[in-house]
Write a protein that holds these residues in place. Structure first.
Motif, short mmCIF file in Angstrom:
data_model
loop_
_atom_site.label_atom_id
_atom_site.label_comp_id
_atom_site.label_asym_id
_atom_site.label_seq_id
_atom_site.Cartn_x
_atom_site.Cartn_y
_atom_site.Cartn_z
N UNK A 296 0.69 -1.08 -0.06
CA UNK A 296 -0.17 -0.04 -0.14
C UNK A 296 0.97 1.25 0.06
N UNK A 297 1.93 1.24 0.75
CA UNK A 297 2.66 2.51 0.87
C UNK A 297 3.28 2.80 -0.42
N UNK A 298 4.00 1.60 -1.14
CA UNK A 298 4.74 1.71 -2.25
C UNK A 298 3.96 1.78 -3.55
N UNK A 299 2.54 1.62 -3.34
CA UNK A 299 1.75 1.89 -4.70
C UNK A 299 1.32 3.31 -4.68
N UNK A 300 1.54 4.04 -3.62
CA UNK A 300 1.13 5.58 -3.53
C UNK A 300 2.58 6.25 -4.19
N UNK A 301 3.62 5.64 -4.00
CA UNK A 301 4.91 6.01 -4.40
C UNK A 301 4.95 6.12 -6.02
N UNK A 302 4.69 4.77 -6.33
CA UNK A 302 4.41 4.49 -7.65
C UNK A 302 3.63 5.41 -8.40
N UNK A 303 2.32 5.65 -7.99
CA UNK A 303 1.61 6.38 -8.67
C UNK A 303 2.02 8.01 -8.75
N UNK A 304 2.44 8.57 -7.71
CA UNK A 304 3.11 9.82 -7.60
C UNK A 304 4.16 9.98 -8.08
N UNK A 305 5.15 8.88 -8.41
CA UNK A 305 6.59 8.96 -9.42
C UNK A 305 5.81 8.82 -10.89
N UNK A 306 4.86 8.12 -11.10
CA UNK A 306 4.20 8.39 -12.49
C UNK A 306 3.50 9.67 -12.75
N UNK A 307 3.15 10.36 -11.76
CA UNK A 307 2.37 11.53 -12.06
C UNK A 307 3.46 12.72 -12.33
N UNK A 308 4.64 12.58 -11.40
CA UNK A 308 5.72 13.63 -11.63
C UNK A 308 6.35 13.51 -12.99
N UNK A 309 6.59 12.18 -13.30
CA UNK A 309 7.20 11.95 -14.76
C UNK A 309 6.35 12.41 -16.02
N UNK A 310 4.90 11.95 -15.74
CA UNK A 310 3.91 12.65 -16.83
C UNK A 310 3.89 14.24 -16.64
N UNK A 311 4.09 14.97 -15.63
CA UNK A 311 4.07 16.22 -15.59
C UNK A 311 5.42 16.74 -16.27
N UNK A 312 6.35 16.27 -16.05
CA UNK A 312 7.63 16.61 -16.70
C UNK A 312 7.68 16.27 -18.16
N UNK A 313 7.22 15.35 -18.59
CA UNK A 313 6.97 15.14 -20.28
C UNK A 313 5.78 15.87 -20.72
N UNK A 314 4.71 16.40 -20.18
CA UNK A 314 3.96 17.36 -20.53
C UNK A 314 4.71 18.78 -20.74
N UNK A 315 5.52 18.93 -19.51
CA UNK A 315 6.20 20.43 -19.65
C UNK A 315 7.36 20.35 -21.09
N UNK A 316 7.86 19.32 -20.98
CA UNK A 316 8.55 19.36 -22.24
C UNK A 316 7.98 19.44 -23.68
N UNK A 317 6.88 18.68 -23.54
CA UNK A 317 6.04 18.60 -24.79
C UNK A 317 5.59 20.29 -25.02
N UNK A 318 5.08 20.87 -24.08
CA UNK A 318 4.91 22.37 -24.35
C UNK A 318 5.85 23.14 -24.81
N UNK A 319 6.86 22.98 -24.29
CA UNK A 319 8.29 23.70 -24.71
C UNK A 319 8.80 23.20 -26.11
N UNK A 320 8.24 22.08 -26.54
CA UNK A 320 8.80 21.53 -27.90
C UNK A 320 10.03 20.83 -27.73
N UNK A 321 10.38 20.40 -26.61
CA UNK A 321 11.65 19.58 -26.22
C UNK A 321 11.53 18.31 -26.80
N UNK A 322 10.67 17.74 -26.74
CA UNK A 322 10.40 16.10 -27.32
C UNK A 322 10.36 16.13 -28.71
N UNK A 323 10.00 17.10 -29.37
CA UNK A 323 10.55 17.28 -31.01
C UNK A 323 11.63 17.50 -31.31
N UNK A 324 12.58 17.99 -30.32
CA UNK A 324 13.86 18.28 -30.57
C UNK A 324 14.71 18.08 -29.28
N UNK A 325 15.05 16.81 -29.13
CA UNK A 325 15.79 16.11 -28.02
C UNK A 325 16.95 16.68 -27.82
#
Length: 291
Positions: A21-50
């Motif tokens: 139970x404790x680690x599934x919260x960490x797992x979901x929160x980690x996925x959320x942070x990575x998702x936010x990071x990818x979204x931010x890079x997508x908005x700045x066009x970083x993913x289209x120009x690595x």
């Protein structure tokens, strides 16, 4: 598992599902942070120009989300799946990984205490590098503005550090309207103003030092950060101790669960031949084999 016999050992369900139970919260929160990071890079066009990831001269705050989220995701996955499936490899990986993080935190704290002056110089260098890249990345710009506004500071050791930025330096050849100025986050707050004046720092460094104090915060962010640490030393120490205790607690629980699992496996006794369900045509072969 009918027919399998164990000599009194069993896996603790409390420990197993607490870790899960404790680690599934960490797992979901980690996925959320990575998702936010990818979204931010997508908005700045970083993913289209690595290649643009390394072009920024200062710190891209998105890296904080990606690194912290990635570590939390890996730890959460190992702890969650390891506990649920009673996988000793994943649980040991979880313990070792958590132990390495704890050791790095402890080492960083000791080195920061022993080499205070070196840390101060590196912090000064880090801030100045980010001042140079202030207009290059909107996330970095927001981070610097938040820091200067929160600690009521300007530059690393003073407002003149903004000479390092091509838009704010006081050179004769600078065509920028922000020449000899500072960002609005350096300005002193006026309680009567409801709307932020983003031009309050224009031409302020062209004034004398005594006049600048009426318009901007003249103290540097490095001294203000040191002062903040001294004023909140109990809080900071409490947070570090709390995090360290949680990590030690997690390591102990994981190792306890690994011990339970290995004890159950070691106590397993094969059932008698008469209790084994075998196909009729293979009963003779099985009898000969087990005899």
């Amino acid at each position: 598992m009918s027919g399998n016999h164990f000599k009194g050992h069993e896996v603790s369900c409390c420990i197993k599902y607490f870790i899960f139970g404790f680690n599934i919260l960490f797992w979901l929160l980690g996925m959320a942070l990575v998702g936010i990071g990818l979204w931010a890079w997508s908005e700045k066009g970083v993913l289209s120009n690595i290649s643009s990831i390394t072009d920024l001269g200062g710190l891209d705050p998105v890296w904080l989300f990606m690194v912290v989220g990635g570590v939390m995701f890996i730890l959460g996955f190992a702890g969650c799946i390891g506990a649920l499936r009673e996988n000793t490899f994943l649980l040991k990986f979880f313990s070792v990984f958590l132990g390495i993080i704890f050791f790095l935190e402890l080492t960083t704290g000791v080195l920061a205490f022993v080499f205070k002056d070196w840390i101060k110089d590196q912090l000064n260098l880090f801030i100045n590098n980010n001042i140079r890249a202030y207009r290059d990345d909107i996330d970095l710009q927001n981070l610097i503005d938040f820091t200067q506004d929160y600690w009521e500071c300007c530059g690393a050791f003073g407002a003149d550090d903004w000479n390092l930025n091509i838009y704010f330096n006081c050179t004769d050849g600078n065509p920028s309207r922000e020449k000899c100025g500072v960002p609005f986050s350096c300005c002193t707050k006026d309680p009567a103003e409801d709307v932020i004046n983003t031009q309050c720092g224009y031409d302020v460094r062209a004034k004398s030092d005594s006049e600048q104090k009426d318009y901007i915060n003249v103290k540097g962010c490095v001294p203000q950060f040191e002062k903040w640490l001294q004023d909140n030393l109990t809080l900071v120490a409490g947070i570090f101790i709390g995090v360290a205790l949680l990590q030690i607690f997690g390591i102990c629980l994981a190792q306890n669960l690994v011990s339970d699992i290995e004890a159950v496996r070691a106590s397993w006794v094969p059932p008698p031949l008469s209790m084994r369900r075998l196909p009729p045509h293979s009963s003779k072969k099985a009898s000969a084999y087990y005899s």
